[in-house]
Design a protein around this motif. Structure first.
Motif, short mmCIF file in Angstrom:
data_model
loop_
_atom_site.label_atom_id
_atom_site.label_comp_id
_atom_site.label_asym_id
_atom_site.label_seq_id
_atom_site.Cartn_x
_atom_site.Cartn_y
_atom_site.Cartn_z
N ALA A 101 -12.76 10.66 -21.66
CA ALA A 101 -12.07 9.77 -21.00
C ALA A 101 -10.55 10.29 -20.92
CB ALA A 101 -12.01 8.46 -21.66
N LEU A 102 -9.61 10.11 -19.83
CA LEU A 102 -8.42 10.28 -19.67
C LEU A 102 -7.91 9.39 -18.69
CD1 LEU A 102 -10.04 13.48 -19.35
CD2 LEU A 102 -7.48 14.03 -20.27
N TRP A 103 -6.53 8.91 -18.90
CA TRP A 103 -5.93 8.29 -17.92
C TRP A 103 -4.47 8.33 -18.14
CZ3 TRP A 103 -8.07 6.80 -22.47
CH2 TRP A 103 -7.42 5.96 -23.28
N ASP A 104 -3.68 7.84 -17.42
CA ASP A 104 -2.18 7.70 -17.48
C ASP A 104 -1.54 6.63 -16.68
OD1 ASP A 104 -2.09 7.97 -14.49
OD2 ASP A 104 -1.58 10.35 -14.72
N ALA A 105 -0.31 6.56 -16.71
CA ALA A 105 0.50 5.27 -16.63
C ALA A 105 0.31 5.01 -15.04
CB ALA A 105 2.08 5.39 -16.71
N GLN A 106 0.10 6.14 -14.32
CA GLN A 106 0.02 6.05 -12.81
C GLN A 106 -1.24 5.60 -12.51
OE1 GLN A 106 1.53 8.93 -14.25
NE2 GLN A 106 3.49 7.79 -13.90
N GLY A 107 -2.21 5.13 -13.04
CA GLY A 107 -3.41 4.71 -12.72
C GLY A 107 -4.51 5.51 -12.43
N ARG A 108 -4.38 7.04 -12.92
CA ARG A 108 -5.27 7.97 -12.63
C ARG A 108 -6.31 7.68 -13.78
NH1 ARG A 108 -3.15 13.71 -11.94
NH2 ARG A 108 -2.13 13.07 -13.85
N LYS B 195 -25.52 12.15 -5.85
CA LYS B 195 -24.80 11.03 -4.96
C LYS B 195 -23.66 10.69 -5.34
CE LYS B 195 -27.70 8.26 -2.92
NZ LYS B 195 -29.07 7.55 -2.59
N THR B 196 -22.89 10.27 -4.58
CA THR B 196 -21.31 9.86 -4.83
C THR B 196 -21.13 8.62 -4.17
OG1 THR B 196 -20.63 12.05 -5.12
CG2 THR B 196 -19.03 10.46 -4.89
N PHE B 197 -20.87 7.51 -4.77
CA PHE B 197 -20.31 6.21 -4.22
C PHE B 197 -18.63 6.19 -4.23
CE2 PHE B 197 -24.51 5.24 -6.10
CZ PHE B 197 -25.10 5.01 -5.13
N LYS B 198 -18.14 5.92 -3.24
CA LYS B 198 -16.79 5.99 -2.75
C LYS B 198 -16.16 4.79 -2.57
CE LYS B 198 -14.95 9.81 -1.60
NZ LYS B 198 -14.82 11.10 -0.62
N ASP B 199 -15.04 4.57 -3.01
CA ASP B 199 -14.18 3.34 -2.81
C ASP B 199 -12.95 3.69 -2.42
OD1 ASP B 199 -12.98 0.90 -3.00
OD2 ASP B 199 -14.04 0.11 -4.44
N SER B 200 -12.45 2.98 -1.41
CA SER B 200 -11.13 3.23 -0.79
C SER B 200 -10.08 2.76 -1.57
CB SER B 200 -10.84 3.03 0.77
OG SER B 200 -11.15 1.37 0.67
N GLN B 201 -10.55 1.97 -2.69
CA GLN B 201 -9.37 1.33 -3.48
C GLN B 201 -9.44 1.82 -4.81
OE1 GLN B 201 -9.78 -2.79 -5.63
NE2 GLN B 201 -8.93 -3.03 -3.64
N PRO B 202 -8.30 2.25 -5.40
CA PRO B 202 -8.15 2.70 -6.86
C PRO B 202 -8.85 1.68 -7.66
CG PRO B 202 -6.18 3.15 -5.76
CD PRO B 202 -6.97 2.07 -4.82
N LEU B 203 -9.34 2.09 -8.94
CA LEU B 203 -9.83 1.11 -9.78
C LEU B 203 -8.82 0.19 -10.20
CD1 LEU B 203 -11.99 3.36 -12.25
CD2 LEU B 203 -12.76 1.85 -10.59
N LYS B 204 -9.17 -1.12 -10.39
CA LYS B 204 -8.25 -1.98 -11.21
C LYS B 204 -9.11 -2.70 -12.42
CE LYS B 204 -5.91 -3.61 -6.99
NZ LYS B 204 -5.78 -4.61 -5.83
#
Length: 616
Positions: free
Chosen positions: A77-84, A115-124
């Motif tokens: 798991a990796l994440w940063d302050a920009q929400g990536r 298969k890939t499920f895609k969402d136009s919204q970034p994760l919240k």
């Protein structure tokens, strides 16, 4: 991503920071320091140009049960302050799963199904969380006596400064730790009732982690067939799944820390109860007002937390599957039920589709149902038993509620069910007609009225078994179901085998419905016992028949409850119910929050006649 790390921290602290009274203060200080180090990535954002990172791998050795599904695990798991966010989980059960998010949207990749499920919204990752303060609360516990583990805990410092042995449950489990996260790798080994080994390879944040995050997002844009999901649904999935995982930890370790989602709801003999009455719109609005929080919670759990399992197992997006089923069946659904569901959803301020989907979900249930009368019972009384067997692990029991429906110009009835589900799988009406079902095969044969609303329609319209059967024969029905009906007026009782018309044709059946009266049998229900009707599957059917024969002529409520115990009810028994239509008494037992089957739990008694009279 902080919630993902928060779940890991909850599990760590629950197993590690449970110190006995006589632990030296210096050791407590060491563990407080450890928890602060663990919590820092949760409490603080990554610095500019840096990312937080955790990587671990593990081996689980379990004899049986759900844990046996996963034997090897690898997590990054990796994440940063920009929400990536980049989250990769690989197990022998799931294959490789990737959840990724950046400013252009989010995606859920399943290697096993290509298969890939895609969402136009970034994760919240904090949206709708039930546990927003859980991690902070656990960390705060370090300053005082820690009591997350219910039995005795022994802590010993081994050779060196960074090796510990933690023994829990009176010596049945032992956890050894090599390294306390200031050097890598850190190895945790659990022995005792369960055996597991985990190695933490990375835990922290730096610029190299940020570069790895950028590379991994670029290298994993999608895989195989792409499926677009509704905006925000991947966030719903991630949050509901983490709520579920955290709930599982708390239900085993410290159930008292679980949020009370039924706070303020009336309880009768210890079981939550609400009464709704009036027009469809009035009933829907009243339902939402009385069960607001638990209904939202349960709908999200069904669609998204269970939906993750469904996606991993079948490669299908569960909300889509449920809504497609609803659209197919809507043509046979009486309009007033849709009006009621719409009013419920509107009052809750959630999408109507959430309520529609939750009410199609019971099409997956499997169970046992029985009725005893006349010569089978001690005093000739009518008794109607019902066992609902269905995945206690997903926690539907937290949303268990008894609902008395008093619709205008229709028959009042009681539903033993779950918040948000306004159809029924277990019910009795004020006239003394009782109804239960068992799911069979035929998934996908949906050309007919949904099973839960077929049962509700019977409850609201009919007084006798004979009249109900004639109506059931006249309407298109879905899938494959087995029912037992009984009524107080005539002491009629029947078992029904029902198939959708298309499924019956495919099976080569001459009829799409078979009705068995007491003492009758067919090939798939081969036991005939005087004055009884019963359905169950596999060896549970044989055990049920044997118990009925052993107690024939002596069955009373206590004996009936024993008949429905372990061996007939499965370890997945979600609820057990006994109706006495002559008196309108009924008894219920529900699985515990940590998944213990209903037959091990307290029994609650109510009377439908009194409940109705008290709410006129």
């Amino acid at each position: 991503m902080k919630r993902i790390l928060g779940y890991l921290l909850c599990g760590w602290i629950a197993g590690v920071l449970c110190l006995a009274d006589d632990v030296p203060q210096a050791w407590k200080d060491d563990f407080r320091s450890l928890s602060a180090q663990l919590a820092w990535p949760i409490m603080a954002p990554a610095e500019a140009g840096c990312a937080w990172e955790i990587e671990l791998e593990g081996v689980i050795d379990s004899g049986a049960g759900i844990e046996a599904l996963v034997k090897e695990i690898n997590l990054l798991a990796l994440w940063d302050a920009q929400g990536r966010v980049f989250f990769r989980l690989k197990t022998d059960f799931t294959g490789e799963l990737i959840l990724a998010s950046e400013d252009t949207g989010s995606r859920f990749i399943m290697q096993k199904h290509q298969k890939t499920f895609k969402d136009s919204q970034p994760l919240k990752m904090t949206q709708f969380s039930l546990f927003t303060n859980a991690v902070q609360y656990l960390v705060a516990l370090n300053a005082s006596k820690l009591a997350l583990w219910p039995e005795e805990v022994d802590v010993q410092q081994l050779e060196g400064q960074k090796n510990w042995s933690i023994t829990t449950q009176g010596g049945k489990d032992q956890l050894s730790i090599r390294g306390i996260l200031d050097s890598f790798p850190t190895v945790l080994k659990l022995t005792g009732r369960h055996s597991a080994s985990f190695t933490i390879k990375r835990w922290g944040g730096n610029q190299e982690a940020c570069q790895r995050l950028t590379s991994l997002l670029k290298e994993n844009p999608s895989l195989g067939v792409e499926v677009n999901v509704n905006e925000g649904q991947l966030s719903e999935m991630a949050n509901a799944t983490l709520d579920f995982l955290e709930e599982r930890v708390y239900s085993e370790v410290a159930p008292s820390l679980l949020p009370d989602l039924m706070k303020g709801v009336e309880r009768v003999d210890g079981r939550p109860l609400i009464v709704v009455k009036g027009t469809p719109q009035e009933m829907g609005k009243s339902y939402a007002e009385q069960l607001r929080q638990i209904t939202i919670y349960n709908c999200r759990k069904i669609l998204f937390a269970f939906g993750v399992y469904h996606a991993i197992e079948k490669g299908e997006w569960f909300p889509h599957s449920l809504l497609q089923a609803f659209e197919l069946q809507k043509a046979w659904l009486p309009a007033h039920y849709i009006e009621e569901m719409d009013a419920l959803a509107d009052e809750l301020q959630i999408p109507r589709e959430y309520i529609y989907a939750a009410n199609i979900f019971p099409e997956f249930f499997h169970c046992s149902v029985m009725a005893f009368k006349g010569k089978a019972t001690e005093d000739g009384q009518l008794l109607h038993g019902r066992i609902l067997d269905y995945m206690t692990e997903i926690g539907l029991q937290r949303a268990a509620v008894t609902v008395v429906f008093m619709p205008t110009d229709r028959t009042a009835w009681v539903n033993i069910g779950y918040a948000g589900c306004v159809g029924t799988v277990t019910c009795m009406n004020e006239k003394g007609l009782a109804f239960g079902m068992m799911g069979g095969r035929g998934e996908g044969y949906l050309e007919g009225i949904p099973m839960t609303f077929l049962m509700r329609e019977v409850a609201e319209r009919f007084e006798t078994t004979a009249d109900a059967v004639e109506w059931i024969k006249s309407v298109p029905r879905s899938c494959e179901y087995f029912y037992v009906l009984s009524d107080a007026k005539t002491h009629g009782a029947v078992a029904i085998a029902s198939w959708s018309a298309a499924l019956a044709k495919e099976k080569g059946l001459e009829q799409d419905i078979l009705v068995l009266h007491p003492g009758e049998k067919i090939d798939i229900l081969p036991k005939a016992i005087e004055d009884t009707c019963f359905v169950a599957s596999s060896h549970y059917y044989t055990t049920l028949a044997d118990r009925i024969e052993a107690h024939h002529g002596k069955i009373n409520p206590e004996v009936a409850w024993q008949i429905m115990g372990e061996g007939v009810a499965r370890t997945s028994a979600l609820h057990i119910v006994l109706f006495m239509p002559d008196t309108l008494d009924f008894w219920t037992a529900e699985s515990s929050v940590n998944g213990r089957p209903a037959y091990t739990q307290p029994v609650h008694k109510m009377n439908l006649k009194r409940l109705i009279e008290n709410n006129k």
